[in-house]
Motif scaffolding. Structure first.
Motif, PDB file in Angstrom:
ATOM      1  N   THR A 197      76.243 -29.472   8.391  1.00 23.21           N
ATOM      2  CA  THR A 197      76.355 -28.211   9.128  1.00 23.21           C
ATOM      3  C   THR A 197      75.203 -28.074  10.122  1.00 23.21           C
ATOM      4  O   THR A 197      74.175 -28.749  10.009  1.00 23.21           O
ATOM      5  CB  THR A 197      76.319 -27.014   8.169  1.00 23.21           C
ATOM      6  OG1 THR A 197      75.027 -26.970   7.527  1.00 23.21           O
ATOM      7  CG2 THR A 197      77.402 -27.140   7.107  1.00 23.21           C
ATOM      8  N   ARG A 237      73.308 -25.532  10.329  1.00 24.43           N
ATOM      9  CA  ARG A 237      72.178 -24.967   9.593  1.00 24.43           C
ATOM     10  C   ARG A 237      71.404 -26.063   8.861  1.00 24.43           C
ATOM     11  O   ARG A 237      70.166 -26.055   8.822  1.00 24.43           O
ATOM     12  CB  ARG A 237      72.674 -23.912   8.601  1.00 24.43           C
ATOM     13  CG  ARG A 237      71.556 -23.139   7.910  1.00 24.43           C
ATOM     14  CD  ARG A 237      72.104 -21.957   7.142  1.00 24.43           C
ATOM     15  NE  ARG A 237      72.770 -21.008   8.020  1.00 24.43           N
ATOM     16  CZ  ARG A 237      72.140 -20.105   8.758  1.00 24.43           C
ATOM     17  NH1 ARG A 237      70.810 -20.036   8.728  1.00 24.43           N
ATOM     18  NH2 ARG A 237      72.823 -19.271   9.518  1.00 24.43           N
ATOM     19  N   ALA A 238      72.144 -27.026   8.291  1.00 20.60           N
ATOM     20  CA  ALA A 238      71.488 -28.139   7.603  1.00 20.60           C
ATOM     21  C   ALA A 238      70.682 -28.981   8.591  1.00 20.60           C
ATOM     22  O   ALA A 238      69.587 -29.458   8.272  1.00 20.60           O
ATOM     23  CB  ALA A 238      72.527 -29.005   6.895  1.00 20.60           C
ATOM     24  N   ALA A 286      69.250 -27.864  11.304  1.00 15.86           N
ATOM     25  CA  ALA A 286      68.051 -27.093  11.637  1.00 15.86           C
ATOM     26  C   ALA A 286      67.010 -27.199  10.529  1.00 15.86           C
ATOM     27  O   ALA A 286      65.820 -27.418  10.786  1.00 15.86           O
ATOM     28  CB  ALA A 286      68.431 -25.635  11.879  1.00 15.86           C
ATOM     29  N   GLU A 287      67.453 -27.047   9.291  1.00 21.65           N
ATOM     30  CA  GLU A 287      66.526 -27.109   8.156  1.00 21.65           C
ATOM     31  C   GLU A 287      65.892 -28.489   8.046  1.00 21.65           C
ATOM     32  O   GLU A 287      64.689 -28.617   7.785  1.00 21.65           O
ATOM     33  CB  GLU A 287      67.274 -26.763   6.869  1.00 21.65           C
ATOM     34  CG  GLU A 287      67.715 -25.303   6.798  1.00 21.65           C
ATOM     35  CD  GLU A 287      68.525 -25.005   5.552  1.00 21.65           C
ATOM     36  OE1 GLU A 287      68.830 -25.966   4.802  1.00 21.65           O
ATOM     37  OE2 GLU A 287      68.860 -23.828   5.323  1.00 21.65           O
ATOM     38  N   GLY A 293      64.400 -23.481  13.788  1.00 22.48           N
ATOM     39  CA  GLY A 293      65.368 -22.418  13.603  1.00 22.48           C
ATOM     40  C   GLY A 293      66.722 -22.809  14.172  1.00 22.48           C
ATOM     41  O   GLY A 293      66.819 -23.680  15.045  1.00 22.48           O
ATOM     42  N   LEU A 294      67.766 -22.162  13.691  1.00 22.14           N
ATOM     43  CA  LEU A 294      69.115 -22.468  14.157  1.00 22.14           C
ATOM     44  C   LEU A 294      69.245 -22.223  15.660  1.00 22.14           C
ATOM     45  O   LEU A 294      69.927 -22.969  16.371  1.00 22.14           O
ATOM     46  CB  LEU A 294      70.131 -21.612  13.395  1.00 22.14           C
ATOM     47  CG  LEU A 294      71.617 -21.943  13.599  1.00 22.14           C
ATOM     48  CD1 LEU A 294      71.904 -23.385  13.192  1.00 22.14           C
ATOM     49  CD2 LEU A 294      72.484 -20.985  12.786  1.00 22.14           C
ATOM     50  N   LYS A 350      78.199 -29.093  17.524  1.00 19.23           N
ATOM     51  CA  LYS A 350      77.928 -30.305  16.740  1.00 19.23           C
ATOM     52  C   LYS A 350      78.434 -31.580  17.417  1.00 19.23           C
ATOM     53  O   LYS A 350      77.740 -32.608  17.375  1.00 19.23           O
ATOM     54  CB  LYS A 350      78.517 -30.162  15.332  1.00 19.23           C
ATOM     55  CG  LYS A 350      77.967 -31.192  14.349  1.00 19.23           C
ATOM     56  CD  LYS A 350      78.271 -30.835  12.905  1.00 19.23           C
ATOM     57  CE  LYS A 350      79.736 -30.949  12.585  1.00 19.23           C
ATOM     58  NZ  LYS A 350      80.009 -30.902  11.123  1.00 19.23           N
TER      59      LYS A 350
END
Length: 208
Positions: A37, A39-40, A42-43, A48-49, A59
């Motif tokens: 994802t 978000r994944a 970004a982490e 940050g997203l 994506k």
């Protein structure tokens, strides 16, 4: 002439983009494209997203950019080591380099082809430009084969480049449809199609 230095902001932006692509590459390989994802991403990159969306719209754009450098390197190596003569040998040489690249990770390659084929936006434009440059290069190779007498003077070089692209892409799709990409099988198919297209009038132009 003085060389302009890049600003700190530009250098920081390029560094962040590089981190994002490296993070994306590792996650796509580890978890698979579909399961990764934004978000994944970004982490994993430690940002940050919102930072991701400052660099990439979606994506598929990240996927295309993550492999753009690798694909360019494959093509550069293929053209750098190109046989000096023999249009069939030259086109098969190029196909072999590209097929070998995709065959290393067929699951991921399927996602790459599926997502970027009709990619829009800036990255879509870049891919379109790269395809045009590739076709122009193939057109020039075919033109050289006409000039040295290997191919008939009636050969339409741009049509020949488009035909080769269709042969190559057919082999790529057929290879990726199999559980394991058999490079030799698809190269044999492409070679047969090349010979049929360029030499169907006989062997009178196989002088080189």
């Amino acid at each position: 002439m003085a060389i302009k230095k890049k600003s700190h902001r530009l250098l920081q932006k390029e560094a962040t983009r590089k981190i994002l692509l490296q993070s994306a590459y590792s996650l796509f390989v580890e978890k698979g494209y579909e399961k990764t994802t934004m978000r994944a991403l970004a982490e994993n990159a430690g940002v940050g997203l919102g930072t991701i969306f400052k660099h990439f719209s979606d994506k598929p754009s990240i996927l295309a950019a993550a492999f753009e450098e690798d694909l360019n390197a494959v093509l550069q190596n293929a053209f750098r080591t190109l046989p000096s003569l023999g249009i069939t040998s030259q086109l098969i040489h190029i196909s072999n380099h590209l097929y070998s690249f995709y065959a290393k990770n067929p699951i991921f390659s399927r996602a790459l082809i599926k997502e970027v084929l009709f990619l829009e936006g800036d990255h879509g434009k870049v891919l379109h430009q790269q395809l045009q440059i590739f076709l122009e290069t193939i057109t020039n190779l075919i033109g050289n084969a006409v000039q040295n007498g290997e191919l008939s003077p009636d050969t339409q070089t741009s049509d020949g480049a488009t035909a080769y692209w269709s042969f190559y892409f057919t082999g790529l799709l057929l290879g990726l449809m199999e559980p394991s990409f058999n490079v030799s099988t698809q190269l044999a198919l492409v070679e047969r199609l090349i010979d049929k297209h360029f030499f169907e009038k006989g062997d009178s132009f196989r002088g080189c």
